[in-house]
Design a protein around this motif. Sequence first.
Motif, mmCIF file in Angstrom:
data_model
loop_
_atom_site.group_PDB
_atom_site.id
_atom_site.type_symbol
_atom_site.label_atom_id
_atom_site.label_comp_id
_atom_site.label_asym_id
_atom_site.label_seq_id
_atom_site.Cartn_x
_atom_site.Cartn_y
_atom_site.Cartn_z
ATOM 1 N N GLU A 45 0.845 -1.198 0.000
ATOM 2 C CA GLU A 45 0.000 0.000 0.000
ATOM 3 C C GLU A 45 0.883 1.251 0.000
ATOM 4 N N LYS A 46 0.219 2.424 -0.058
ATOM 5 C CA LYS A 46 0.935 3.691 -0.274
ATOM 6 C C LYS A 46 2.083 3.889 0.723
ATOM 7 N N LYS A 47 1.780 3.693 2.016
ATOM 8 C CA LYS A 47 2.827 3.987 3.005
ATOM 9 C C LYS A 47 4.014 3.019 2.854
ATOM 10 N N TYR A 80 5.094 1.795 -0.080
ATOM 11 C CA TYR A 80 5.895 2.249 -1.226
ATOM 12 C C TYR A 80 6.730 3.474 -0.833
ATOM 13 N N GLU A 81 6.141 4.337 0.015
ATOM 14 C CA GLU A 81 6.913 5.514 0.470
ATOM 15 C C GLU A 81 8.125 5.048 1.280
ATOM 16 N N TYR A 112 9.227 6.606 -5.246
ATOM 17 C CA TYR A 112 7.945 5.955 -4.912
ATOM 18 C C TYR A 112 7.617 4.917 -5.998
ATOM 19 N N ARG A 171 7.379 0.845 -5.896
ATOM 20 C CA ARG A 171 6.184 0.092 -6.319
ATOM 21 C C ARG A 171 6.580 -0.972 -7.337
#
Length: 429
Positions: free
Chosen positions: A173-175, A177-178, A331, A335
């Motif tokens: 999820e986004k966090k 990938y960050e 980022y 991913r």
Amino acid sequence: MIMDKKIFENKVVPYEMVLNSISSTRELVERILPEGEIESLKIGAKAIEEVIKGAVEKANDGLPVIGHHFAFQREYLYCFDCVPICVEGTSYLLSALLPDGVEKFYDVMLSWGHPFHTCTSQKGVMGMTLEDLFKFDAIITPTAPCDNTFASYPFFEYKDIPLVIPDIPYLHEKKSYEYYGQQLKLSLNKLGQIIGQEPDFERMKKHIEIENKIHAIQLELFELRKAKPCPVENMFNAISAGVSVFASGTSEKLEFYEKYLEIAKQRYKNKSEYGKEEKIRSIWPYMLIFFDLSLCEYLDREIGMSVLFDIFNYNFSNPINTKEDLDTLFYDMARRGMNFPMMKESTEFYYPFIENCVQLAKDFSADCFVFTSHLGCKQFGSVPQVLREALREEVGIPMLIIDLDVGDKRFTSTKIIKDKINMFSKTIL
Ligand code: SF4
């Protein structure tokens, strides 16, 4: 100058072995195979040969030799003037090319005290390093996709090779990938300190952009495989995995894909069969067998079984945005890394894998699955039975499970594998 060469030569002896064996393979197939036969091998061997030739020359000129896990994208290492060498790819390409494979090096590690049941993809190069055939200046590996990776790589520190280990989070999820993006940036900076170079991210972007172009071709080839008969020969799956590992981010890889796409399109237009008439359409959701790639041809020619794709040929992560700031770049790089073949399957819960397989079976009109249950992949040990049940219930097709080591012919021989597939195919026809 001559003195310098003396210092640097013999850092990459197994790579020279790869170069010699791939050159003779390329020459042989070009000379003896008629047009239209195993085209993927002809153009793929050429691409790998060109990239490895350049790598050997650069290593002999003294550029730092950086080992990397196959799940750490090779094109990211182009921010340095270096020689990237894939640990897993080298073990398995040599396993495929050398007449006696690389079992000797697995045994070297076994005698040293490394457990027999770890992944041979790493054990091959570990044995070569123990014997001082590889002299890496540094190695970079993520903490995934498996326990083998995390537990085996510290061996290299025993040979005084600095290890850089970007941490991979679990959730996709986004966090995550960050976080992994930050890990990638930190790791490349650390690697730069070890080899005495500043990372040049502008140069790296150019190689990433080549991969972005390849992505579009991969999707087109993937779509073509829905056709009956499949216009992509079985061997393409193995060769494209090799080209990816050895030539990612290079114009040679782009050229390989461009040329092969034309061949597949032509076959598609003419509805031409490759080998025998296509009787069985199979999906191999995990790996092919690397110690004997001739199995691909055997299936095409003797059984009429198409391998529509293996694990390295159905996961394509989105292109990376190279036009925005560095945070966006990293980022997207994260991913891509976390959705790389095997990384994606092995770092997530298995529901998406099972769902994906069921969907692929329907979309590509598969008659069956063949699951190679590799000794090293403990994290995947429980999946085959669940997948088999899902395919039976949701799609009504069977799955053959073969227990083996994909890089060591002593566990399950080619003969046993062929016998199993033969018997299985008779239950389908
Ligand atoms: S996921 Fe399996 S095949 Fe891949 S490196 Fe790990 S043990 Fe080896």
